[in-house]
Design an enzyme around this catalytic site. Structure first.
Site, PDB file in Angstrom:
ATOM      1  N   ARG A 109       0.666  -1.353  -0.002  1.00  0.00           N
ATOM      2  CA  ARG A 109      -0.098  -0.127   0.054  1.00  0.00           C
ATOM      3  C   ARG A 109       0.999   1.322   0.047  1.00  0.00           C
ATOM      4  O   ARG A 109       0.801   2.250  -0.822  1.00  0.00           O
ATOM      5  CB  ARG A 109      -1.038  -0.092   1.242  1.00  0.00           C
TER       6      ARG A 109
ATOM      7  N   ASP B  51      -0.359  -6.278  -3.865  1.00  0.00           N
ATOM      8  CA  ASP B  51      -1.829  -5.853  -3.446  1.00  0.00           C
ATOM      9  C   ASP B  51      -2.344  -5.215  -4.878  1.00  0.00           C
ATOM     10  O   ASP B  51      -1.477  -4.981  -5.763  1.00  0.00           O
ATOM     11  CB  ASP B  51      -1.997  -5.110  -2.395  1.00  0.00           C
TER      12      ASP B  51
ATOM     13  N   HIS C 110      -6.965  -9.260  -4.599  1.00  0.00           N
ATOM     14  CA  HIS C 110      -5.992  -8.153  -4.062  1.00  0.00           C
ATOM     15  C   HIS C 110      -4.894  -8.198  -5.237  1.00  0.00           C
ATOM     16  O   HIS C 110      -3.746  -8.374  -4.849  1.00  0.00           O
ATOM     17  CB  HIS C 110      -5.343  -8.234  -2.898  1.00  0.00           C
TER      18      HIS C 110
ATOM     19  N   ASP D 224      -7.462 -13.648   0.682  1.00  0.00           N
ATOM     20  CA  ASP D 224      -8.637 -13.101   1.324  1.00  0.00           C
ATOM     21  C   ASP D 224      -9.192 -12.309   0.599  1.00  0.00           C
ATOM     22  O   ASP D 224      -8.714 -11.928  -0.299  1.00  0.00           O
ATOM     23  CB  ASP D 224      -7.971 -12.282   2.580  1.00  0.00           C
ATOM     24  N   GLU D 225     -10.638 -11.873   0.817  1.00  0.00           N
ATOM     25  CA  GLU D 225     -11.276 -10.765   0.303  1.00  0.00           C
ATOM     26  C   GLU D 225     -11.362 -10.908  -0.848  1.00  0.00           C
ATOM     27  O   GLU D 225     -10.806  -9.781  -1.910  1.00  0.00           O
ATOM     28  CB  GLU D 225     -10.641  -9.258   0.781  1.00  0.00           C
TER      29      GLU D 225
ATOM     30  N   TRP E  14      -7.343 -13.846  10.963  1.00  0.00           N
ATOM     31  CA  TRP E  14      -7.371 -12.350  11.222  1.00  0.00           C
ATOM     32  C   TRP E  14      -8.799 -11.901  11.498  1.00  0.00           C
ATOM     33  O   TRP E  14      -9.110 -10.908  11.883  1.00  0.00           O
ATOM     34  CB  TRP E  14      -6.929 -11.682   9.770  1.00  0.00           C
TER      35      TRP E  14
ATOM     36  N   TYR F   2      -4.281  -5.563  15.173  1.00  0.00           N
ATOM     37  CA  TYR F   2      -3.969  -4.750  13.763  1.00  0.00           C
ATOM     38  C   TYR F   2      -3.467  -3.476  14.241  1.00  0.00           C
ATOM     39  O   TYR F   2      -4.356  -2.645  14.855  1.00  0.00           O
ATOM     40  CB  TYR F   2      -5.275  -4.525  13.001  1.00  0.00           C
TER      41      TYR F   2
ATOM     42  N   ASP G 127      -2.775  -0.635  12.708  1.00  0.00           N
ATOM     43  CA  ASP G 127      -3.216   0.434  12.064  1.00  0.00           C
ATOM     44  C   ASP G 127      -4.543   1.121  12.817  1.00  0.00           C
ATOM     45  O   ASP G 127      -4.769   2.235  12.608  1.00  0.00           O
ATOM     46  CB  ASP G 127      -3.616   0.284  10.675  1.00  0.00           C
TER      47      ASP G 127
ATOM     48  N   TRP H   1      -0.800  -2.749   8.554  1.00  0.00           N
ATOM     49  CA  TRP H   1      -1.369  -2.326   7.237  1.00  0.00           C
ATOM     50  C   TRP H   1      -1.191  -0.747   7.014  1.00  0.00           C
ATOM     51  O   TRP H   1      -1.298  -0.027   7.888  1.00  0.00           O
ATOM     52  CB  TRP H   1      -2.807  -2.841   7.324  1.00  0.00           C
ATOM     53  N   THR H   2      -0.467  -0.522   5.992  1.00  0.00           N
ATOM     54  CA  THR H   2      -0.037   0.843   5.603  1.00  0.00           C
ATOM     55  C   THR H   2      -0.969   1.820   4.720  1.00  0.00           C
ATOM     56  O   THR H   2      -0.460   2.743   4.443  1.00  0.00           O
ATOM     57  CB  THR H   2       1.381   0.758   4.971  1.00  0.00           C
ATOM     58  N   GLU H   3      -2.194   1.523   4.581  1.00  0.00           N
ATOM     59  CA  GLU H   3      -3.080   2.357   3.835  1.00  0.00           C
ATOM     60  C   GLU H   3      -2.917   3.786   4.267  1.00  0.00           C
ATOM     61  O   GLU H   3      -2.978   4.799   3.371  1.00  0.00           O
ATOM     62  CB  GLU H   3      -4.617   1.901   3.915  1.00  0.00           C
TER      63      GLU H   3
END
Length: 550
Positions: free
Chosen positions: A151, A180, A251, A323-324, A390, A415, A417, A465-467
């Protein structure tokens, strides 16, 4: 634990002493290292010696006042015993080379904050140590940190610094999230467009995806293969394993932007896709085709060469995400529906399970182990696969009951973040409030598991997580001091969460801030963010109330 003038963190299992008499380290102090302890010998001279101006010249094993490194097979894996005796010197005995290294980290803490600098600030000063014995061993074998470099890209030197910070806290697995929708960060020589195209995005959403703000500067970067070899070797010197993550089949927009044939071309014009510039769950997922499988087999072939399986316990693991993965494009795709029919599968969820199982078998045939997020449980897993839990504890509980190894990293608990306090001063507030005390009271093994099931819990991991973390300073702020609390949870044999002595941890953390200062860590102060750590006007997504426990 005995009260020490320099409190230790994470808390060791037992301390005898300190006594008034002690030992001084100075220019005459020698260092002797038994075969098998060479990495700690190098680290002591290059890091501790440089910080304190101590040459630590080679000496005899019985040199008075010297430092000795010894392997002792009566101690367990990663266990150590550190003795400081005025008449004999310092002896670190480890059950294995890693145990000797962790003992050296404890020695560093005993020498005070100046030992955490890169050059001496008080040249010629004798370094005093109390007469004592420390006996210690970790609770969990997997003590991990996920670092998301997809990210927001972090340069190689920032990753090396992260490894040093992990070593100082006795953390031993770096889960490196390399790909990602927002960026592809690893050079793959047979597919050069992954970095030529996939490693750069034209702009970046500032804050949560609902924010109206944008950073209009292009953002990106990637690690060359030699960069990653260097990172892996640097980690190994510190007894840290790097586990790479290549995220499939979701992703994956950065990969599809580079190679449009990887997407669902019968549903969407994949040639029009670019590297994604915002956050959230992306609908553009990989097509379940032979072309896609062969492409990513090629990717993983190069990944296996960069991250070799060696004697380290977790070096065989490769993370595939999983995931997702929205199924809307597969439902709309004639090709995907035909694949489901050809394979005799029930639906699109089973198609994802087939995709995961393919790479599970492919990795297993090469002596590797697949690990993925808990969604990979849906549809069943091969016996050797492991799960990163997670979405709370439920996935980990289900995996352990089914006989799969588990790494516990529930979003609601670890998490990093997520915001550290309520209030408007917290920069880009995301998720639930997770204070230092909350992290300290996190318990990786849920009571729902029997003893045999709990043995499948390899350990635990904090995820970064670095969003909304655009640079190293923001990563520091979100990690620390909470990562220090997490490290104690992962290493120390603590009582039940409600019975943990947080006041004692805070006392020891007060001393630890001076070490973080010496290391240059831009942590969150106990009184709240400094003015330059705030991000006024950048929208987050705070969630109120206590987080769910499942």
């Amino acid at each position: 634990m005995a009260q020490l003038a320099t409190p230790l963190l994470p808390a060791p299992r037992a301390v005898e002493g300190p006594m008034r008499c002690g030992l001084d380290l100075d220019d005459s102090t020698t260092l002797w290292a038994a075969p098998g302890t060479e990495s700690t010998e190098r680290w002591l001279r290059a890091t501790l010696g440089a910080a304190l101006g101590l040459p630590l010249r080679p000496g005899a094993p019985d040199a008075p006042g010297g430092v000795r490194l010894v392997l002792d097979d009566t101690l367990g894996a990663e266990a150590y015993r550190l003795d400081v005796v005025a008449t004999r010197g310092v002896e670190i005995r480890g059950g294995d080379p890693a145990g000797v290294f962790w003992g050296a980290q404890t020695l560093r803490q005993l020498l005070g904050p100046d030992a955490f600098r890169r050059a001496p600030v008080r040249p010629g000063t004798r370094q005093g140590l109390p007469h004592l014995r420390v006996e210690d061993a970790p609770r969990f074998a997997w003590r991990g940190v996920l670092l998301d470099v997809a990210r927001h890209f972090l340069p190689k030197d920032a990753v090396l610094r992260q490894l040093d910070l992990m070593a100082a806290h006795k953390l031993n697995v770096l889960h490196l999230h390399l790909t990602d929708d927002q960026g592809w960060r690893v050079e793959i020589r047979r597919h050069p467009r992954l970095t030529e195209v996939g490693s750069w995005r034209s702009r970046t959403k500032l804050g949560h995806r609902a924010s109206p703000l944008w950073d209009e500067r292009p953002h990106g970067g990637f690690y060359t293969q030699d960069d990653l070899r260097e990172i892996v070797a640097y980690a190994a010197e510190r007894h840290i394993t790097v586990v790479p993550e290549i995220d499939v089949p979701g992703h994956s927009q950065a990969a599809i932007a580079a190679y449009p044939e990887l997407g669902n071309t019968d549903v969407v014009d994949t040639t029009a896709l670019s590297v994604w510039d915002t956050w959230g769950v992306n609908p553009n997922v990989l097509a379940p085709t032979d072309t896609t499988l062969r492409f990513f087999e090629g990717v993983f072939e190069e990944i296996l060469e960069l991250f070799p399986a060696d004697a380290a316990r977790f070096s065989a693991f490769v993370h595939i995400g999983g995931d997702e993965c929205p199924k809307d494009q597969w439902r709309a795709s004639p090709a995907a529906r035909a694949r489901i029919a050809d394979l005799g599968l029930a639906d699109e969820d089973a198609l994802q399970s087939w995709f995961v199982r393919h790479f599970d078998s492919w990795l297993a045939a090469r002596g590797r182990r697949l690990i993925g997020w808990d969604e990979i449980l849906e549809g069943g897993l091969a016996p050797g696969a492991a799960v990163s839990s997670w979405r709370g504890y439920a996935g980990g509980i289900a995996a352990a009951r089914a006989g799969h190894d588990v790494v516990m990293c529930p979003e609601q608990q670890v998490y990093l973040d997520h915001r550290q306090a309520p209030g408007e001063d917290e920069p880009v507030p995301i998720g639930y409030v997770r204070t230092l005390e909350d992290v300290y009271r996190f318990e990786p093994v849920p009571p729902d598991l029997t003893g045999d099931q709990a043995r499948h819990v390899l350990g635990t991991q904090a995820n970064v997580w670095t969003e909304v973390m655009e640079d190293q300073a923001r990563v520091d702020y979100q990690q620390f001091p909470r990562l220090a609390a997490f490290a104690e949870v992962a290493w120390s044999d603590l009582p039940a969460p409600a019975e943990r002595d947080f006041a004692d941890f805070e006392r020891r953390m007060t001393a630890h801030y001076a070490r973080l200062d010496a290391l240059g860590v831009a942590y969150r102060p106990p009184t709240g963010p400094r003015p330059w750590q705030r991000r006024p006007g950048i929208l987050g997504r705070p969630l109120d109330g206590p987080p769910p426990n499942r």
